[in-house]
Design an enzyme around this catalytic site. Structure first.
Site, short mmCIF file in Angstrom:
data_model
loop_
_atom_site.label_atom_id
_atom_site.label_comp_id
_atom_site.label_asym_id
_atom_site.label_seq_id
_atom_site.Cartn_x
_atom_site.Cartn_y
_atom_site.Cartn_z
N ASP A 197 3.27 -28.73 -20.77
CA ASP A 197 2.76 -28.87 -19.40
C ASP A 197 1.53 -27.98 -19.28
OD1 ASP A 197 2.69 -29.23 -16.44
OD2 ASP A 197 4.69 -30.06 -16.77
N HIS A 271 -0.88 -33.14 -16.63
CA HIS A 271 -0.06 -31.98 -17.02
C HIS A 271 -0.42 -31.46 -18.41
CE1 HIS A 271 2.82 -31.82 -13.65
NE2 HIS A 271 2.65 -33.12 -13.57
N GLU A 347 2.18 -37.72 -12.19
CA GLU A 347 1.21 -36.90 -11.46
C GLU A 347 -0.11 -36.74 -12.21
OE1 GLU A 347 4.22 -34.02 -8.98
OE2 GLU A 347 3.84 -33.47 -11.05
C1 ACM Z 1 8.02 -34.78 -11.89
O1 ACM Z 1 8.84 -34.18 -11.17
N1 ACM Z 1 6.73 -34.50 -11.83
C2 ACM Z 1 8.44 -35.80 -12.81
#
Ligand code: ACM
Length: 627
Positions: A197, A271, A347
């Site tokens: 991440d 991410h 995201e």
């Molecule tokens: C997430 O909670 N961004 C998968």
């Protein structure tokens, strides 16, 4: 009346009473029939296993029994044992691969299953039938008995998982093993390992050494994650860590012994800030970024849309990105024997793609009209790479946007909507909605538990139904709980956030839908509080706290109090005194007087305080109206 009871009648009544005490089993088995008498574990007990494939379950059971009993119980091949683990010669169709039967009585214990996984789950049930001291780390002197019982048990879903995020905070090898062991004992069979991440890349990739040389380390910061200061120029990066290939192999083997499959996640194309800290040439802007220590790097607009103030996306128009991913997934596929690789997909902010000439040219060439749909192009390329390594692609529900092949499996997290849509489109689905399954959300009142994005009570998690109405149940592989660790710096706190909700979810994913009953779950959960104490496992007791909401009626501000578990007495004060069981007892909505009033609430059970003290100022009471 008492005097009239003969000793025989007294024994019978005690026996019947004992039979009515619920067995502290989580998850609740499919069928439990109580018998008479008990099984007593002899000092010289033998755990026999009838086939070599059953040796693993026997070994683990013996290791688990010998510590708290102080006995020297042996595992031994054959059928002569106090406890027999037997693999069925002809499969019992009802049990499937993970089911088992367990029979315990004065003469001994027999666990039968079609497959070693079923034997393992049978032994976990057996351990839960012993007194709580069986969880202890030192030898105790108690009667090691198990009530006579006949159990038939098998899971509702084949995918029963928990996700641990090791990027936001790093959890060492032994922590990860301890966590997996705890999950396996609840009959979870999937450990989803969120390895990468913005805040750390945790997996050694030998062909891309900078991923861990640079990407696994960040500056030391204290304070609330998301509000922290940026790194200073030249500041050392001591915080972090990563798993070597040997570490991974060791953890994979440890999990496999416990019938847990690991699903590794490499979260792309968003991410990815830690990867870009190592290889900035893979982004659109190619700006130098750092492994993020929890700075305010994004703006959220309340409707799920957001802006990244720092680029954290891979550039979908650069072939070097796919060469990079090919190297990463080659090593991931080699290290993890399970069928799935999770590729993230959640995201992903497209603002940098929209500005990038390379992305514009790619969109033109591919006939892609909207930048959002570029993610579909990217995910399809990623799926080809993953498939070429012999693995199946799994991603968060955003992978549906922009089109994805039906062979991809979808993890529904933004509620169950994505899961429903995916199931209708023919995808396999794993359900893990924020609304029921996000273990990072606070469990009690957000003024008591450290604040995070939202709240999720154990009772709500327990009420989760993973198969939405109108969806083909075959498409729903099962579900997970997800533990994101922005606010979770160590394993002790990871346990606190995981339990009791992961107990509740284990029942959602294992037990028959018809057997679910919150009031019946509560005493079993409370028995597990005691067992967790004996095991040294942390958990939250927020279930004992009052649920405080407010409403407005005819211009008046009304206070509503509720208990999450049955049997709580809720006392409150509105006069700046510390409440106790002499304070007003809540029995229905209370009008909150005008003025700078403070509310204090405490719960009692059986005359003893049991929950946390909750203190709310008027402004907070006003804010809660209608929530
Ligand atoms: C997430 O909670 N961004 C998968």
């Amino acid at each position: 009346m008492k005097r009239l009871l003969t000793p025989a009648l007294l024994l019978l009544s005690l026996h019947l009473r004992a039979q009515n005490v619920p067995l502290p089993l989580i998850p609740q088995p499919v069928s439990v029939q109580r018998g008479s008498g008990v099984f007593t574990l002899p000092k010289a007990a033998v755990v026999a296993y009838d086939k070599p494939a059953a040796a693993g379950a026997a070994d683990l059971l013996v290791r688990k029994l010998n510590v708290p009993t102080g006995y020297a119980i042996r595992a031994q091949s054959g059928r002569a044992g106090t406890i027999l683990l037997a693999l069925n010669d002809a499969p019992n169709a009802q049990l499937g691969r993970e089911g088992y039967t367990l029979s315990a009585g004065p003469k001994g214990v027999v666990i039968r299953a079609n497959d070693p996984a079923g034997l393992f789950y049978g032994t976990q049930t057996l351990l839960q039938l012993f007194p709580k001291e069986i969880e202890g780390k030192t030898a105790a002197s108690v009667a090691w008995t198990v009530p006579a019982v006949q159990i038939t048990d098998y899971p509702r879903f084949g995918w029963r998982g928990v996700m641990l995020d090791v990027s936001r905070h790093f959890f060492g090898k032994d922590d990860v093993k301890r966590y997996i062991d705890q999950l396996a004992r609840l009959k979870y069979n999937t450990f989803h390992w969120h390895l990468t991440d913005d805040n750390g890349w945790r997996l050694e990739i030998k062909s891309l050494p900078k991923l861990t040389e640079v990407g696994a380390w960040r500056v030391a910061r204290a304070g609330h994650f998301g509000d922290r200061a940026e790194p200073k120029p030249g500041e050392p990066t001591p915080y972090g860590g990563f798993y070597t290939h040997d570490d991974v192999r060791e953890i994979v083997r440890y999990a496999a012994e416990r019938h847990v499959t690991i699903v590794p996640e490499i979260d792309v194309p968003g991410h990815s800030m830690a990867a870009l800290a190592a290889y900035p040439e893979l982004s659109c802007t190619k700006q130098k970024v750092y492994v993020n220590p929890g700075t305010p790097f994004s703006e959220w607009y309340g409707n799920g849309t957001f802006k990244m103030l720092v680029e954290n996306t891979l550039n979908p128009s650069d072939e070097r990105v796919y060469e990079f991913l090919d190297k990463v997934f080659t090593e991931v596929a080699m290290l993890f024997p399970g069928p799935y690789i999770h590729v993230g997909g959640d995201e992903c902010y497209k603002g940098y793609w929209a500005q990038d000439p390379g992305c514009q040219a790619l969109m033109k060439k591919q006939g892609i009209r909207h930048v959002e749909d570029l993610q579909g192009y990217f995910m399809n390329r990623v799926e080809k790479i993953v498939t070429a390594k012999g693995k199946k692609m799994l991603g968060w529900d955003e992978i549906l946007e922009g089109g994805i092949s039906p062979t991809a499996t979808v993890m529904s997290w933004r509620g169950v909507k994505g899961g429903i849509e995916a199931a209708h489109a023919g995808h396999d689905v794993v359900m893990t909605p924020t609304t029921f399954a996000y273990l990072d959300y606070n469990q009690g009142d957000p003024t008591v538990d450290p604040p995070i994005y939202a709240s999720l009570r154990t009772r709500k998690s327990y009420s989760f139904e993973p198969v939405p109405d109108g969806v083909d149940a075959k498409r729903i592989l099962g579900g997970q709980g997800n533990l994101w660790t922005e606010q979770i710096p160590n394993l002790r706190y990871a346990e606190y956030m995981t339990y009791p909700r992961a107990w509740a979810l284990s029942e959602v994913y294992w037990s028959p839908k018809e057997a679910k009953n919150w009031e019946a779950f509560v005493p079993r959960m409370e028995a597990h509080f005691q067992r967790a104490d004996a095991a040294g496992i942390n958990y939250s007791i927020a279930v004992y706290d009052a649920i405080v909401t407010t409403s407005r009626k005819d211009g008046k501000l009304l206070l509503n109090l509720e208990g999450e578990v049955p049997g709580l007495d809720i006392f409150y004060s509105l006069d700046d005194t510390m409440p106790d069981d002499h304070s007003p007892k809540y029995s229905g909505p209370v009008e909150i007087p005008d003025g700078p009033v403070n509310l204090r609430v405490i719960t009692y059970r059986n005359g003893q305080p049991i929950g946390h003290l909750i203190t709310l100022k008027r402004a907070e009471l006003e804010r809660r109206v209608g929530r």
